[in-house]
Design a protein around this motif. Structure first.
Motif, PDB file in Angstrom:
ATOM      1  N   MET A 267     -20.508 -54.160  13.573  1.00  0.00           N
ATOM      2  CA  MET A 267     -20.505 -53.254  14.720  1.00  0.00           C
ATOM      3  C   MET A 267     -19.732 -53.792  15.930  1.00  0.00           C
ATOM      4  O   MET A 267     -20.025 -53.418  17.058  1.00  0.00           O
TER       5      MET A 267
ATOM      6  N   ASP B 151     -24.151 -46.646  16.278  1.00  0.00           N
ATOM      7  CA  ASP B 151     -24.407 -45.231  15.948  1.00  0.00           C
ATOM      8  C   ASP B 151     -25.363 -44.730  16.996  1.00  0.00           C
ATOM      9  O   ASP B 151     -26.107 -45.520  17.614  1.00  0.00           O
TER      10      ASP B 151
ATOM     11  N   ARG C  43     -25.103 -34.010   5.908  1.00  0.00           N
ATOM     12  CA  ARG C  43     -25.067 -34.429   7.305  1.00  0.00           C
ATOM     13  C   ARG C  43     -24.915 -33.263   8.274  1.00  0.00           C
ATOM     14  O   ARG C  43     -24.629 -33.479   9.457  1.00  0.00           O
TER      15      ARG C  43
ATOM     16  N   LYS D 100     -16.181 -37.890  15.224  1.00  0.00           N
ATOM     17  CA  LYS D 100     -16.079 -38.191  13.792  1.00  0.00           C
ATOM     18  C   LYS D 100     -16.486 -36.962  12.996  1.00  0.00           C
ATOM     19  O   LYS D 100     -17.140 -36.082  13.545  1.00  0.00           O
ATOM     20  N   HIS D 101     -16.158 -36.811  11.759  1.00  0.00           N
ATOM     21  CA  HIS D 101     -15.357 -37.682  10.910  1.00  0.00           C
ATOM     22  C   HIS D 101     -14.075 -36.921  10.637  1.00  0.00           C
ATOM     23  O   HIS D 101     -14.142 -35.875   9.980  1.00  0.00           O
TER      24      HIS D 101
ATOM     25  N   ARG E 249     -18.246 -38.538  -1.351  1.00  0.00           N
ATOM     26  CA  ARG E 249     -17.419 -38.449  -0.138  1.00  0.00           C
ATOM     27  C   ARG E 249     -16.236 -39.403  -0.105  1.00  0.00           C
ATOM     28  O   ARG E 249     -15.258 -39.144   0.575  1.00  0.00           O
TER      29      ARG E 249
ATOM     30  N   MET F 131     -12.811 -41.257  14.713  1.00  0.00           N
ATOM     31  CA  MET F 131     -13.102 -41.947  13.455  1.00  0.00           C
ATOM     32  C   MET F 131     -12.599 -41.121  12.271  1.00  0.00           C
ATOM     33  O   MET F 131     -13.001 -39.972  12.104  1.00  0.00           O
TER      34      MET F 131
ATOM     35  N   TYR G  37     -14.069 -40.504   5.180  1.00  0.00           N
ATOM     36  CA  TYR G  37     -13.917 -41.155   3.878  1.00  0.00           C
ATOM     37  C   TYR G  37     -12.989 -40.392   2.934  1.00  0.00           C
ATOM     38  O   TYR G  37     -12.275 -40.969   2.140  1.00  0.00           O
TER      39      TYR G  37
ATOM     40  N   ASP H   9     -13.828 -44.842   9.270  1.00  0.00           N
ATOM     41  CA  ASP H   9     -15.257 -44.893   8.964  1.00  0.00           C
ATOM     42  C   ASP H   9     -15.498 -46.212   8.213  1.00  0.00           C
ATOM     43  O   ASP H   9     -14.552 -46.889   7.795  1.00  0.00           O
ATOM     44  N   TRP H  10     -16.757 -46.567   8.066  1.00  0.00           N
ATOM     45  CA  TRP H  10     -17.106 -47.881   7.504  1.00  0.00           C
ATOM     46  C   TRP H  10     -16.721 -47.952   6.016  1.00  0.00           C
ATOM     47  O   TRP H  10     -17.286 -47.246   5.190  1.00  0.00           O
TER      48      TRP H  10
ATOM     49  N   GLU I 289     -27.350 -38.895   5.061  1.00  0.00           N
ATOM     50  CA  GLU I 289     -25.992 -39.347   4.773  1.00  0.00           C
ATOM     51  C   GLU I 289     -25.862 -39.864   3.345  1.00  0.00           C
ATOM     52  O   GLU I 289     -26.767 -40.507   2.818  1.00  0.00           O
TER      53      GLU I 289
HETATM   54  C1  BGC Z   1     -20.968 -43.283   8.622  1.00  0.00           C
HETATM   55  C2  BGC Z   1     -20.516 -43.210  10.066  1.00  0.00           C
HETATM   56  C3  BGC Z   1     -21.181 -44.311  10.845  1.00  0.00           C
HETATM   57  C4  BGC Z   1     -20.813 -45.637  10.219  1.00  0.00           C
HETATM   58  C5  BGC Z   1     -21.402 -46.829  10.927  1.00  0.00           C
HETATM   59  C6  BGC Z   1     -20.781 -44.655   8.040  1.00  0.00           C
HETATM   60  O1  BGC Z   1     -21.421 -44.751   6.818  1.00  0.00           O
HETATM   61  O2  BGC Z   1     -20.272 -42.334   7.858  1.00  0.00           O
HETATM   62  O3  BGC Z   1     -20.832 -41.957  10.608  1.00  0.00           O
HETATM   63  O4  BGC Z   1     -20.795 -44.251  12.184  1.00  0.00           O
HETATM   64  O5  BGC Z   1     -21.299 -45.655   8.891  1.00  0.00           O
HETATM   65  O6  BGC Z   1     -22.756 -46.905  10.728  1.00  0.00           O
END
Ligand code: BGC
Length: 863
Positions: free
Chosen positions: A78, A95, A158, A191-192, A202, A235, A238, A270-271, A595
């Protein structure tokens, strides 16, 4: 613009009044100790300037290529990375979007769908400000929200984080939310980007969509975020768009975002949504999160050396990061300010307002609501969503509230000390079913090495199938296993039996009864419990086999069978019979909606049966639904007189539900999505899942290996512009409840529509009308303005929302509302000319209280 104080509606914020006075006193008298609470001066960002540009470029010039590349990836999940040689510290993210999840308990706000149901951009701004204050108090520089994807299908896991099915409503809320967050000196991250409208697979789904649909439906909220709210982080999603991953999509990132919309700030992934370092670097991605796996030194140094990536491209990314940091003053001050609060009474009031404004009354036969306190001596509150509170859905947005108020507590508080309140969950939970199943002769468990159920297994016996999180082999042992459970089940009585199975994460399983597969979970990201009902005769014995494939070492699997008619315990029915009124709180919750996976359209297992049983015992049954959008109500809707949708109402949801039921608050929420009868009738249903076999090319994943059965699936958005009410109003068919619909305890009328007969194309067109509260209690109505373009040269949806305003009115009061329609309100995206276009000619302006009820209309000719 700065908003150092929350903008408040007097009557609605019981918590905040003292703080207003205190803050005002602080400002004008400079009293000692006055740097208190939520009212610290917000250090909002300054606009870019030649000085900032010069400073950013000078800092970049002091970095080596290696150091610059280092800055393009995050660290410790983060944070951005530090650059010690220029004294650049790391910056913190959190988040989002429903609470500041950094770290520990927080203020948990109503989910995006709930905010959208309020149709109140002022409220969205207050929520943004509250989130911004909370973020600052936790030293957070970037808030990872808002999420603004379109609610195309009720299944999308989501939707509850996002806003609505309509781009105009989304854009309005997006702008206010972002302005609120950024006014507090915190970078909002929209996002996203883009088209992450489903959770199903995804990482590997390509959304194949034409440009017009993208521009008219899926991009406007992002566009407004950039061009109107000046969001400072975006952001990437995916998924792929038209065959190219978002993080390396030149159309989205370079042509549209950084080109046409002139976005000058930070585009992050995104992560683990980056798949190719060179392609991402060349196609607009500035920051790979949570760490540089692809845009790393090894890849990019080599690429710069051999000319595949220009050094100026790297410099541009670093300048974007530094420019943004400088504009927010992050190098001049600590983000944490001792005047900030992580527990804010003022923001609790904002969350309560959000819940109040969003709760949507969908059915109220015989005016059962509001409840007459004189007639309520005993109230029964039943259901899995009644207690504990379900403030939000699951996944990265899941914020742990300090003291979330459950529906049970909220109703009991409003009922007061003289009313008897009885509570029952009404259904067993999964584990009770797993533990309570009597398997004839016990269960044989065979654990095979490898994933093929082959070879000689290690065999054990157990009495039930409830291996929840058991480490069956040491955590150091990474060998994959396959596990087979086998037993027999004997039905005592004739009738329907529910078979319930649940696993975890990416585990997969199938359950066979007498050799026939009855329920299965394929391997994919995320899952919800699976169930099926079977008819058995009295005394019948069936063979049950479950083949389970864990994705990680250890077993997280349960299987049980229960007689459906016994699901709802007898005492629950007895409670219901006793009560003057019953509230059944059902719907989804983090284990069933969140999610990483899509949810079902049907309610989670057992809940339909629960409502039916309660409604049969007591005709005064009120149902409350928790969830990100529509769900299947067909089995029981005509058996219950009252229905409320609460979405995910945040930490104060229970209080708001109690207030609405007892008439302390007049419901004012309006559906932000069309509420379908069945999943099949949703316009996206035929096109929702990827076309099988269209493209089976394996794709490299984050760990460099293709996971089992992950392939790129192409989802063709053949529903095109016909999302939600656009489909229903164009086809002339009707959903169960239309977009924009919601009942009130009062009535409103619309009159006196004034629209110019003609206007020049491209000029603003004023539309005005009156809204009157014709009932006997105060209430709020959302006036909705839809535009139709019957003379367009292209096919357009029959009507589209282009304006709205929420008006709070005392009984008998009339308000004159004026809305201005700009050029975009009449335009469509011309796919040939590649621009927004107005076809001069006839337009129809309609005003009303839902997408289907527009009592006012007038023609307008654009020259
Ligand atoms: C989510 C994002 C989130 C990120 C950080 C991802 O899995 O899609 O919306 O901000 O993780 O936690």
């Amino acid at each position: 613009m700065r908003y150092p104080f929350p903008v408040m509606r007097k009557s609605r914020n019981p918590f905040t009044q003292p703080f207003v006075s205190l803050a005002v006193a602080c400002l004008f008298t400079m009293l000692p100790g006055c740097t208190l609470t939520a009212f610290a001066q917000a250090p909002a960002p300054v606009p870019d300037s030649p000085q900032i540009e010069a400073k950013a470029h000078a800092l970049v010039a002091r970095l080596t290529l290696e150091e610059k590349i280092e800055l393009l990836g995050g660290v410790e999940n983060m944070f951005t990375k530090a650059a010690p040689s220029i004294d650049l510290p790391r910056f913190k993210m959190s988040d989002g979007p429903l609470g500041v999840r950094s770290w520990g308990p927080t203020t948990a706000y109503a989910g995006g769908a709930a905010l959208a149901a309020s149709w109140d951009p002022t409220l969205a701004r207050k929520v943004g400000e509250g989130l911004g204050r909370d973020a600052r108090a936790r030293g957070v520089n970037f808030l990872l929200g808002p999420g603004v994807n379109i609610a195309r299908s009720p299944l999308a896991g989501r939707n509850f984080e996002y806003f609505s099915e309509d781009p105009f409503l989304n854009a309005a809320l997006t702008v206010s939310y972002i302005e609120g967050v950024q006014s507090q000196g915190v970078i909002a991250t929209v996002k996203h980007f883009a088209l992450n409208d489903q959770e199903y697979n995804r990482h590997n789904v390509s959304v194949d969509v034409d440009e017009r649909t993208m521009r008219e439906i899926y991009l406007p909220a992002f566009e407004a975020a950039v061009t109107q709210a000046h969001v400072d982080a975006v952001m990437n999603s995916y998924n792929l768009v038209n065959g190219v991953h978002a993080t390396q999509n030149d159309f989205l990132n370079l042509k549209v975002l950084k080109g046409e919309w002139d976005f000058q700030a930070i585009l992050m992934s995104d992560w683990d949504a980056t798949y190719d370092g060179v392609a991402a670097a060349n196609n607009g991605l500035d920051l790979e999160m949570p760490s540089a796996r692809f845009m790393d030194a090894k890849t990019l140094l080599a690429a710069v050396k051999d000319g595949r990536v220009k050094e100026s491209t790297i410099d541009d990314k670093v300048v974007r990061i530094l420019r943004t940091i400088l504009r927010y003053g992050f190098l001049d001050r600590p983000q944490f300010d001792p005047a900030d609060s992580t527990y804010s009474v003022a923001d609790r009031a904002v969350t309560l307002d959000a819940a109040r404004e969003s709760i949507t009354l969908l059915k109220n036969d015989g005016h059962l609501l509001p409840l007459d306190p004189a007639r309520v001596k005993t109230i029964v509150v039943i259901g899995p969503d009644a207690w504990p509170a379900v403030a939000g859905g699951g996944g990265s947005s899941d914020s742990r509230a300090f003291e979330p108020v459950s529906i049970l507590t909220g109703v009991a508080n409003q009922a007061g000390p003289d009313v008897h309140v009885l509570y029952a969950r009404g259904l067993p939970d999964e584990k009770e079913v797993f533990h309570g199943t009597h398997w004839k002769g016990g269960v044989k468990v065979e654990i095979f090495q490898g994933r093929e159920f082959a070879g000689t297994p290690e065999t054990t016996a157990q009495s039930n199938i409830a291996n929840w999180k058991t480490e069956m082999w040491g955590p150091e042992d990474k060998t994959l296993r396959s596990i087979r459970y086998a037993s027999e089940y004997q039905a005592e009585k004739a009738g329907k039996y529910l078979i319930l199975a649940a696993a975890s994460g990416e585990d997969s399983f199938k359950v066979l009864v007498n050799g026939k597969e009855v329920v299965a979970q394929p391997q994919k990201e995320g899952q919800v419990p699976q169930s099926v009902t079977l008819n058995l005769t009295a005394g019948e014995t069936v063979k049950v086999v479950a083949d389970y494939l864990p994705h990680a070492p250890g077993i997280r699997f349960g299987l049980g069978i229960t007689y459906e008619a016994d699901l709802v315990p007898a005492e629950v029915k007895q409670f219901a019979t006793l009560a003057d009124v019953v509230v059944v709180a059902v719907g989804f919750a983090p284990p069933t909606e969140g999610e990483g996976y899509d949810r079902t359209f049907t309610l989670p297992w057992g809940q339909d049966a629960l409502i039916e049983a309660v409604a049969a015992a007591n005709p005064r049954t009120i149902v409350t639904l928790t969830g990100g959008g529509g769900m299947d109500t067909r089995r029981w809707l005509d058996k219950v007189p009252a229905l409320l949708h609460t979405y995910y109402p945040g930490q104060e949801g229970g209080t708001a539900v109690g207030e609405v039921l007892f008439g302390k608050h007049n419901p004012e929420g309006k559906l932000p999505v069309s509420f379908d009868r069945s999943w099949d009738e949703n316009p996206s249903a035929p096109y929702y899942y990827p076309i099988k076999g269209a493209d089976t090319s394996l794709h490299v994943t984050e760990n460099g290996k293709p996971p089992v059965d992950y392939v790129i699936g192409h989802v063709k958005y053949e529903d095109k512009l016909m999302v939600g009410y656009r489909y229903w109003t164009t086809t002339g068919k009707h959903p169960l409840f239309p977009f924009g619909f919601g009942l009130s305890y009062t009535t409103f009328s619309f009159s006196n529509l004034q629209v110019p007969a003609t206007a020049a194309s491209g000029t603003a067109v004023p539309v005005s009308f009156d809204v009157t509260n014709t009932g006997s209690v105060a209430g709020a109505e959302v006036a909705q303005l839809y535009v139709s373009d019957p003379s367009a040269k292209v096919v357009r949806p029959e009507r589209e929302l282009k304006g709205f305003e929420k008006v709070s009115l005392a009984p008998g009061e009339t308000r004159h509302v004026t809305l201005n329609l700009d050029a975009r309100a009449f335009s469509y995206w011309d796919d040939t000319a590649h621009k927004w276009t107005i076809d001069p000619g006839k337009f129809i302006i309609r005003v009303g209280d839902s997408s289907e009820n527009t009592p006012l209309h007038a023609d307008l000719t654009l020259n």
